[in-house]
Motif scaffolding. Structure first.
Motif, PDB file in Angstrom:
ATOM      1  N   PRO A 168       0.804  -1.430   0.027  1.00  0.00           N
ATOM      2  CA  PRO A 168       0.145  -0.105   0.132  1.00  0.00           C
ATOM      3  C   PRO A 168       0.836   1.119   0.018  1.00  0.00           C
ATOM      4  CG  PRO A 168      -0.784  -1.430   1.547  1.00  0.00           C
ATOM      5  CD  PRO A 168       0.414  -2.295   1.152  1.00  0.00           C
ATOM      6  N   LEU A 169       0.611   2.139  -0.851  1.00  0.00           N
ATOM      7  CA  LEU A 169       0.812   3.370  -0.785  1.00  0.00           C
ATOM      8  C   LEU A 169       0.953   4.278   0.617  1.00  0.00           C
ATOM      9  CD1 LEU A 169      -0.026   4.918  -4.224  1.00  0.00           C
ATOM     10  CD2 LEU A 169       1.870   3.617  -3.836  1.00  0.00           C
ATOM     11  N   GLN A 170       1.933   4.970   0.866  1.00  0.00           N
ATOM     12  CA  GLN A 170       2.341   5.837   2.052  1.00  0.00           C
ATOM     13  C   GLN A 170       1.063   6.857   1.951  1.00  0.00           C
ATOM     14  OE1 GLN A 170       5.468   5.936   3.938  1.00  0.00           O
ATOM     15  NE2 GLN A 170       4.151   6.869   5.468  1.00  0.00           N
ATOM     16  N   MET A 171       0.462   6.727   3.131  1.00  0.00           N
ATOM     17  CA  MET A 171      -0.492   7.835   3.342  1.00  0.00           C
ATOM     18  C   MET A 171      -0.795   7.972   5.078  1.00  0.00           C
ATOM     19  SD  MET A 171      -4.173   5.399   2.781  1.00  0.00           S
ATOM     20  CE  MET A 171      -5.174   6.672   3.327  1.00  0.00           C
ATOM     21  N   ASP A 172      -1.370   9.164   5.241  1.00  0.00           N
ATOM     22  CA  ASP A 172      -1.451   9.459   6.778  1.00  0.00           C
ATOM     23  C   ASP A 172      -2.611   8.938   7.382  1.00  0.00           C
ATOM     24  OD1 ASP A 172      -1.211  10.710   9.106  1.00  0.00           O
ATOM     25  OD2 ASP A 172      -1.581  12.843   8.742  1.00  0.00           O
ATOM     26  N   ASN A 205       9.449  -3.000   3.240  1.00  0.00           N
ATOM     27  CA  ASN A 205       9.263  -1.559   2.703  1.00  0.00           C
ATOM     28  C   ASN A 205       7.826  -1.249   2.948  1.00  0.00           C
ATOM     29  OD1 ASN A 205      11.951  -1.264   1.663  1.00  0.00           O
ATOM     30  ND2 ASN A 205      11.354  -2.177  -0.102  1.00  0.00           N
ATOM     31  N   PHE A 206       7.052  -1.653   4.076  1.00  0.00           N
ATOM     32  CA  PHE A 206       5.719  -1.269   4.427  1.00  0.00           C
ATOM     33  C   PHE A 206       6.030   0.101   5.220  1.00  0.00           C
ATOM     34  CE2 PHE A 206       1.788  -0.918   7.002  1.00  0.00           C
ATOM     35  CZ  PHE A 206       0.973  -1.212   5.996  1.00  0.00           C
ATOM     36  N   THR A 208       7.741  -1.294  11.480  1.00  0.00           N
ATOM     37  CA  THR A 208       7.602  -2.487  12.600  1.00  0.00           C
ATOM     38  C   THR A 208       6.787  -3.715  12.034  1.00  0.00           C
ATOM     39  OG1 THR A 208       5.755  -1.617  13.866  1.00  0.00           O
ATOM     40  CG2 THR A 208       7.988  -1.114  14.814  1.00  0.00           C
ATOM     41  N   ILE A 209       5.986  -3.340  10.995  1.00  0.00           N
ATOM     42  CA  ILE A 209       5.062  -4.386  10.274  1.00  0.00           C
ATOM     43  C   ILE A 209       6.168  -5.298   9.422  1.00  0.00           C
ATOM     44  CG2 ILE A 209       3.673  -4.902   8.231  1.00  0.00           C
ATOM     45  CD1 ILE A 209       2.191  -4.262  10.579  1.00  0.00           C
TER      46      ILE A 209
END
Length: 393
Positions: free
Chosen positions: A84-88, A317-318, A322-323
């Motif tokens: 999944p793409l980086q998002m807040d 690269n999540f 920590t995932i």
């Protein structure tokens, strides 16, 4: 061929960070995988389970594992390499109305909670603490053989003289749906034999312990003297012998063997027990927010990533680092616990976003807080201000 099939839905979950392996242990367990840095991918063919050269006919030992099912029976699929793409995600929050309704519903289900604070509290802040849950499902198959006996009434015996008995993993069966707990019991052909009953050593009967096989016991009326106490006459109950017929065996001195029903023989055979189990390991990112993380076992989240194959690689690269660590530890844990005595048929890993919001509110001049979590808007309110002493949390 008779088969007994049992299906269930129970799974065992090691929940929380305290169950994860240390980084060094996880890396050692996964060393044979030679992990790449490019994300999930398929294991090399040389690392797949293969039959050994010396596995063949059943030797009669219990728990014969190690020979994997034929390759054409293994489920096939492709890894999902898309992270999944980086998002807040931390900015996702519930509204004050949703928080209040959740607390009202929570208190309404508590017999000793007063609902007034939930309805009339003054909400001061809503702090999103959304977290991630990584879940690994490992679907395994285990095979064991056990010796079973039954009554023998004569007739044909399918012994090893008829044909060699098949090895445990050589018997083909239809597997249940993936990731479903199931157990099957199958009699192994060509393993039947007739033997003496071990309970009676082939005699079909056992000595009566009450009379030690004599068929008689001491007369209780005269205490075995043969005479009445009040007169100089012989005992009417035992006719002066001091003994009476044993009531347990009716004077025969023996019992018919209950295991072989007096036949003296039993028919033995090997029974193959196949156990399919969905083993689950989970890791939840700890936010150090004061919320007991184990409550998230009860909550559902939104699935944002899924990867399924015969075996899966750890996440890399999540956006939440920590995932990556949690997935590596869970996969290593299953590899250590399951690969030695089971065959891993399929693995599936998912990542869920679990909503978690801390709500601070004022009631009668004091500040309290509670948490709303999961898609169901569950509530954790340890310091709710209006609960009776008889309430049970």
């Amino acid at each position: 061929m008779e088969q007994e099939l049992l299906i269930g839905n129970e799974s065992h979950v090691n929940y929380g960070t305290e169950h994860l392996l240390s980084l060094s242990v996880a890396q050692d367990a996964l060393a044979p995988y030679s992990l790449s840095s490019g994300g999930p991918s398929t294991l090399p063919l040389e690392l797949m389970d293969r039959p050994t050269e010396d596995e063949g006919e059943d030797t009669g030992n219990h728990g014969n594992e190690g020979l994997p099912p034929p390759a054409d029976q293994l489920p096939q699929g492709e890894h999902n390499d898309s992270i999944p793409l980086q998002m807040d995600w931390s900015s996702l929050s519930i509204s004050e109305h949703v928080a209040r309704e959740a607390l009202v519903q929570y208190t309404a289900n508590k017999c000793c909670y007063r609902i007034a604070p939930a309805k009339h509290m003054v909400v001061q802040s809503l702090t999103p603490l959304n977290t991630f849950r990584y879940r690994l499902q490992t679907f395994t198959e285990t095979r064991e053989t056990f010796l079973i006996s039954e009554l023998y009434d004569g007739g044909f015996v399918d012994s090893s003289d008829v044909a060699p008995a098949p090895a445990p993993w050589a018997m083909l069966v239809d597997a249940p749906p993936l990731f479903t707990d199931c157990e099957m019991h199958i009699p192994v052909p060509h393993t039947y034999s007739v033997q003496d009953c071990p309970n009676c050593q082939g005699h079909g009967k056992n000595r009566c312990h009450s009379c030690n096989g004599s068929g008689k016991r001491r007369c209780t009326a005269c205490s075995g003297t043969g005479w009445q106490d009040t007169s100089n006459q012989s005992c009417l109950f035992c006719s002066g012998s001091g003994k009476r017929r044993c009531s347990n065996c009716h004077g025969y001195g023996w019992w018919q063997c209950i295991r072989c029903y007096g036949k003296g023989l039993l028919l033995y055979h090997s029974e193959l027990t196949i156990t399919w189990k969905n083993n689950i390991a989970e890791y939840v990112v700890e936010k150090n927010s004061g919320f007991p993380i184990y409550h998230l076992q009860e909550a559902a989240g939104k699935e944002i990533f899924s990867d399924e194959n015969q075996v899966v690689y750890p996440i890399v690269n999540f956006p939440e680092p920590t995932i990556d660590r949690g997935s590596e530890s869970c996969i290593a844990q299953h590899q250590m616990q399951l690969a030695s005595n089971s065959h891993i048929l399929r693995q599936k890993q998912t990542i869920e976003l679990i909503p978690l919001t801390k709500v601070e509110y004022e009631w009668r001049g004091k500040v309290y807080s509670f948490y709303v979590f999961g898609n169901e808007n569950k509530v954790y309110a340890e310091d709710y201000p209006a609960k009776c002493c008889c309430s049970v949390m």
